[in-house]
Motif scaffolding. Sequence first.
Motif, PDB file in Angstrom:
ATOM      1  N   ILE A 184      -5.013  10.060  -0.934  1.00 43.36           N
ATOM      2  CA  ILE A 184      -3.568  10.071  -1.182  1.00 43.36           C
ATOM      3  C   ILE A 184      -2.835   9.959   0.154  1.00 43.36           C
ATOM      4  O   ILE A 184      -3.025  10.780   1.058  1.00 43.36           O
ATOM      5  CB  ILE A 184      -3.153  11.341  -1.936  1.00 43.36           C
ATOM      6  N   ARG A 185      -2.011   8.935   0.270  1.00 47.92           N
ATOM      7  CA  ARG A 185      -1.285   8.656   1.507  1.00 47.92           C
ATOM      8  C   ARG A 185       0.072   9.365   1.509  1.00 47.92           C
ATOM      9  O   ARG A 185       0.557   9.806   0.458  1.00 47.92           O
ATOM     10  CB  ARG A 185      -1.079   7.145   1.660  1.00 47.92           C
ATOM     11  N   GLU A 186       0.693   9.433   2.677  1.00 47.87           N
ATOM     12  CA  GLU A 186       2.015  10.052   2.784  1.00 47.87           C
ATOM     13  C   GLU A 186       3.036   9.312   1.929  1.00 47.87           C
ATOM     14  O   GLU A 186       3.919   9.922   1.325  1.00 47.87           O
ATOM     15  CB  GLU A 186       2.475  10.099   4.243  1.00 47.87           C
ATOM     16  N   GLU A 187       2.925   7.966   1.875  1.00 45.25           N
ATOM     17  CA  GLU A 187       3.870   7.206   1.063  1.00 45.25           C
ATOM     18  C   GLU A 187       3.712   7.496  -0.434  1.00 45.25           C
ATOM     19  O   GLU A 187       4.669   7.395  -1.208  1.00 45.25           O
ATOM     20  CB  GLU A 187       3.745   5.699   1.330  1.00 45.25           C
ATOM     21  N   ASP A 188       2.470   7.884  -0.832  1.00 43.56           N
ATOM     22  CA  ASP A 188       2.252   8.297  -2.232  1.00 43.56           C
ATOM     23  C   ASP A 188       3.010   9.592  -2.536  1.00 43.56           C
ATOM     24  O   ASP A 188       3.577   9.760  -3.625  1.00 43.56           O
ATOM     25  CB  ASP A 188       0.767   8.500  -2.511  1.00 43.56           C
ATOM     26  N   LYS A 189       2.996  10.505  -1.566  1.00 46.88           N
ATOM     27  CA  LYS A 189       3.704  11.767  -1.743  1.00 46.88           C
ATOM     28  C   LYS A 189       5.218  11.549  -1.812  1.00 46.88           C
ATOM     29  O   LYS A 189       5.913  12.179  -2.613  1.00 46.88           O
ATOM     30  CB  LYS A 189       3.360  12.727  -0.598  1.00 46.88           C
ATOM     31  N   ILE A 190       5.714  10.655  -0.976  1.00 48.73           N
ATOM     32  CA  ILE A 190       7.145  10.338  -0.992  1.00 48.73           C
ATOM     33  C   ILE A 190       7.532   9.721  -2.334  1.00 48.73           C
ATOM     34  O   ILE A 190       8.557  10.071  -2.938  1.00 48.73           O
ATOM     35  CB  ILE A 190       7.492   9.376   0.172  1.00 48.73           C
ATOM     36  N   ARG A 191       6.671   8.824  -2.831  1.00 50.45           N
ATOM     37  CA  ARG A 191       6.944   8.150  -4.105  1.00 50.45           C
ATOM     38  C   ARG A 191       7.028   9.155  -5.256  1.00 50.45           C
ATOM     39  O   ARG A 191       7.940   9.080  -6.098  1.00 50.45           O
ATOM     40  CB  ARG A 191       5.851   7.111  -4.386  1.00 50.45           C
TER      41      ARG A 191
END
Length: 373
Positions: A184-191
């Motif tokens: 899980i990437r940081e951009e996934d968390k933001i999304r």
Amino acid sequence: MRIGIDIRCLMEAQYSGISEYTYNLINNLLKIDRQNQYFLFYNTAQAATVPKFNFPNVEIKEFQYPNKLFNLSMRFLKLPRIDKMIGGVDILLIPNFLFLNLSKKCKQVLVVHDLSFELYPEFFTPKKKLWHKLINARKLCREADIIVAISENTKNDIINLYNVGVEKIKTVNPGISDLFFQSIREEDKIRIKEKYNLADDYVFYLGNLEPRKNLEALIKAFAELKNQQIKLVIAGGEAWKYKKIYKLWQNSPVRKRIKFLGYIDAADRPFLYAAAKIFVYPSIYEGFGLPPIEAMACGTPVITSFSSSLPEAVSDAGLLIDPNNYKELAQTIDELLNNPLLINQLSKKGLQRSKQFSWDNSAKKILEIINDL
């Protein structure tokens, strides 16, 4: 060998607990076993949809009798016999306590998740109490050829409450979905935060909204936090007495910092876990307790209860609290939020601990039990 599996629990529209367990177990059994023939049984007079399980050695056996008449007939008339209804099977795998009637020659493998209805009857509706009395769980346990307990805690409860011999009880922990082990990437968390309109920093709970899950203590603890910036996100389906939980929230002095998401699709859960600062699960009683393991697999530190099977599940990879002491819970949340080193340590320990719980391993152990009968 001809193996029947009762899938009546898979008629539910929203899966949680036993239905998630049953779906994952069957799916993984069919992936590893192409030798045995499987017959999946369910009955309903209403419109219902169950998973298809597209494997060559499986057949769905659907019946459309009125459920109340069907269950009462099995309970009092000892008819029909489910193994005969589905064409005759050598073994029936029963994934939870159900109304049941079988031929004497059909062997039974019964999965027992917990005996919470015996230990904490106050957590059950009058209707559910009557249901448990009619199915007679003690009798089902004594008649089973093998009992699969999902934890050592459940195994001990069966021995102590039902006086069942230890030799016929096997402990097989459930697994967690591979979804929780994905990168899980940081951009996934933001999304995911944008999708659910969440704050950057939040404490997370996932589970049904019901008294046994002890959300009352969590909401009270949140009002006691010294950290006045963190938010609380509560996800899960509405169950018995959920309105009492909403009332407590509405009367909380920090209600504006608490958000309810409702039932969450399985695909979104790993991202909600991973984006949280802490996962808190203050349940009073669990047969095993998968949400803390799922959170660990996503790298999120866990606080859970020092009760029932939860210490067994998390081992030393999570922080344990007294579920009856909300002030202790508040203090533990505050201390963890203020300790980045401990957050990092728990995250690493949790990742290692979660790797011990895969559905592939669970299915292999249960298949071995079946083949040895």
